[in-house]
Design a protein around this motif. Structure first.
Motif, PDB file in Angstrom:
ATOM      1  N   LEU A  50       0.835  -1.198   0.000  1.00  0.00           N
ATOM      2  CA  LEU A  50       0.000   0.000   0.000  1.00  0.00           C
ATOM      3  C   LEU A  50       0.873   1.253   0.000  1.00  0.00           C
ATOM      4  CD1 LEU A  50      -2.760  -1.064   2.543  1.00  0.00           C
ATOM      5  CD2 LEU A  50      -2.878  -1.064   0.053  1.00  0.00           C
ATOM      6  N   ASN A  51       0.376   2.306  -0.651  1.00  0.00           N
ATOM      7  CA  ASN A  51       1.059   3.597  -0.756  1.00  0.00           C
ATOM      8  C   ASN A  51       2.419   3.489  -1.440  1.00  0.00           C
ATOM      9  OD1 ASN A  51      -1.071   4.951   0.621  1.00  0.00           O
ATOM     10  ND2 ASN A  51      -0.259   4.167   2.538  1.00  0.00           N
ATOM     11  N   ASP A  53       4.506   2.070  -5.339  1.00  0.00           N
ATOM     12  CA  ASP A  53       4.331   1.715  -6.750  1.00  0.00           C
ATOM     13  C   ASP A  53       5.060   0.423  -7.125  1.00  0.00           C
ATOM     14  OD1 ASP A  53       2.818   3.957  -7.124  1.00  0.00           O
ATOM     15  OD2 ASP A  53       4.451   5.169  -7.898  1.00  0.00           O
ATOM     16  N   SER A 119      -2.201   4.197 -11.035  1.00  0.00           N
ATOM     17  CA  SER A 119      -2.501   4.547  -9.649  1.00  0.00           C
ATOM     18  C   SER A 119      -3.885   4.009  -9.307  1.00  0.00           C
ATOM     19  CB  SER A 119      -2.456   6.066  -9.483  1.00  0.00           C
ATOM     20  OG  SER A 119      -2.783   6.409  -8.170  1.00  0.00           O
ATOM     21  N   LEU A 121      -7.011   3.243  -6.502  1.00  0.00           N
ATOM     22  CA  LEU A 121      -7.667   3.619  -5.259  1.00  0.00           C
ATOM     23  C   LEU A 121      -8.840   2.665  -5.048  1.00  0.00           C
ATOM     24  CD1 LEU A 121      -8.160   5.600  -2.868  1.00  0.00           C
ATOM     25  CD2 LEU A 121      -9.606   6.906  -4.429  1.00  0.00           C
ATOM     26  N   THR A 123     -11.901   1.866  -2.613  1.00  0.00           N
ATOM     27  CA  THR A 123     -12.718   2.477  -1.565  1.00  0.00           C
ATOM     28  C   THR A 123     -13.737   1.451  -1.085  1.00  0.00           C
ATOM     29  OG1 THR A 123     -12.483   4.640  -2.619  1.00  0.00           O
ATOM     30  CG2 THR A 123     -14.231   4.413  -0.982  1.00  0.00           C
ATOM     31  N   GLN A 135     -10.134   4.044   2.398  1.00  0.00           N
ATOM     32  CA  GLN A 135      -9.536   4.117   1.072  1.00  0.00           C
ATOM     33  C   GLN A 135      -8.123   3.568   1.144  1.00  0.00           C
ATOM     34  OE1 GLN A 135      -9.891   8.276  -0.041  1.00  0.00           O
ATOM     35  NE2 GLN A 135     -11.863   7.878  -1.004  1.00  0.00           N
ATOM     36  N   ARG A 137      -4.631   3.023  -1.227  1.00  0.00           N
ATOM     37  CA  ARG A 137      -3.961   3.470  -2.452  1.00  0.00           C
ATOM     38  C   ARG A 137      -2.710   2.640  -2.713  1.00  0.00           C
ATOM     39  NH1 ARG A 137      -6.081   8.708  -3.285  1.00  0.00           N
ATOM     40  NH2 ARG A 137      -6.956   9.569  -1.388  1.00  0.00           N
TER      41      ARG A 137
END
Length: 145
Positions: A50-51, A53, A119, A121, A123, A135, A137
């Motif tokens: 998570l968070n 790339d 990218s 997301l 939810t 959420q 990302r």
């Protein structure tokens, strides 16, 4: 003088009768307990950074598992929505939002661009209490040309 004795006897009798007529509590059933507050959603996606790339896909799709670990689960379930953007910030079409009532749900990311980081997301929103949402990302690189 006889009126004073009469009034005294009258007030004493009234006091005794008033004490005897006091309402007694009946054994009433317990009042209805309000439903428990819904727990804040706790959501994890195993095997995804998570968070970051540094997640990779071997093609234009990637299957992920969304686990809702809050206890108890929202009574009406959750809605899972996936939003994806290409490196230029343009939306990438994804499957429509869907509802889930199970703690673990399989989700497929689609249309991932070749050799670029998308990218993502995810939810997760409670159907019972829409303000209760999370959420997550992360970025995904499609490794195929």
């Amino acid at each position: 003088m006889p009126y004073k004795q009469f009034l005294l006897i009258f007030f004493c009798a009234f006091a005794v009768m008033a004490a005897g007529c006091k309402k007694k509590k009946k054994d009433l059933p317990d009042p209805v307990t309000p439903p428990a507050q819904e727990a804040d959603l706790v959501v994890v996606i195993p095997d995804i950074y998570l968070n970051e790339d540094r997640n990779a896909a071997q093609g234009s799709t990637l299957g992920i598992k969304v686990n809702v670990t809050s206890t108890p689960l929202p009574p009406s379930g959750v809605t899972i929505t996936v939003t994806a953007l290409d490196p230029a910030g343009q939306p990438i079409a994804q499957n429509p939002a869907f509802d889930s009532t199970t703690p673990s749900t399989d989700v497929t990311l689609i249309n991932l661009p070749s050799l670029k980081v998308a990218s993502i997301l995810v939810t997760v929103t409670s159907k019972t209490k829409p303000s209760n949402n999370r959420q997550l990302r992360f970025g995904v690189l499609n490794k195929t040309p």
